[in-house]
Design a protein around this motif. Structure first.
Motif: not given
Length: 174
Positions: A119-125
């Protein structure tokens, strides 16, 4: 769900996760990052710029696997938990996400924490390594059982800091 029904469900979920891992989204689209307008000298480092300036999204959005798809650990056998945890880890690795856990941590705890992390956010690189840590190094909030908690080793107070006396040297005080 009965065990055969749960096994069938987990196989379907695994198929969805493997499909997601084989059909990765465009990292610029997913992170809402405009790589085309990067200066030429920064293009080799686009993934780093994307990480810094891209938009973070929920892991469930990035992978197209809703967090609700993962059954609570209480509904799974130990074998199912281990299987599902391994599949989740493989999926995250395909997206260049890596979960970091203390050595020897039971797989049930890893599964519970990874399920919550969905459910957390991350930046997909799209490349590189994005590590997921689960502890913020505050012993009172440590998500790991005490035997696996390393943040308690970092607990200190201001008296533990020996800054020296700035008057005793030619260096500027910090």
């Amino acid at each position: 769900m009965s065990e055969p029904t749960m096994d069938t469900y987990l196989l379907q979920l695994t198929e969805q996760m493997r499909d997601s891992a084989q059909n990765l989204p465009d990292p610029n689209v997913m992170s809402e990052f405009d790589e085309e307008n990067l200066p030429e000298e920064l293009k080799p480092f686009a993934y780093a710029e994307r990480y810094i300036h891209g938009k973070a999204k929920k892991i469930s959005t990035i992978t197209s696997i809703p967090s609700e798809s993962f059954p609570p650990a209480e509904q799974l056998t130990e074998t199912q938990i281990s299987f599902l945890y391994d599949e989740m880890k493989r999926l995250l690795n395909a997206y260049c996400f890596y979960a970091e856990f203390p050595k020897g941590l039971p797989v049930e705890i890893k599964y519970r924490l990874l399920r919550k992390k969905w459910k957390d956010k991350a930046v997909y690189t799209g490349e590189g390594i994005t590590g997921f840590e689960f502890c913020d190094y505050e012993p009172k909030r440590c998500p790991f059982p005490e035997t696996f908690c390393s943040c308690k080793d970092f607990d200190f107070n201001e008296d533990d800091l020996d800054m020296g006396n700035a008057d005793d040297s030619d260096e500027m005080p910090l």
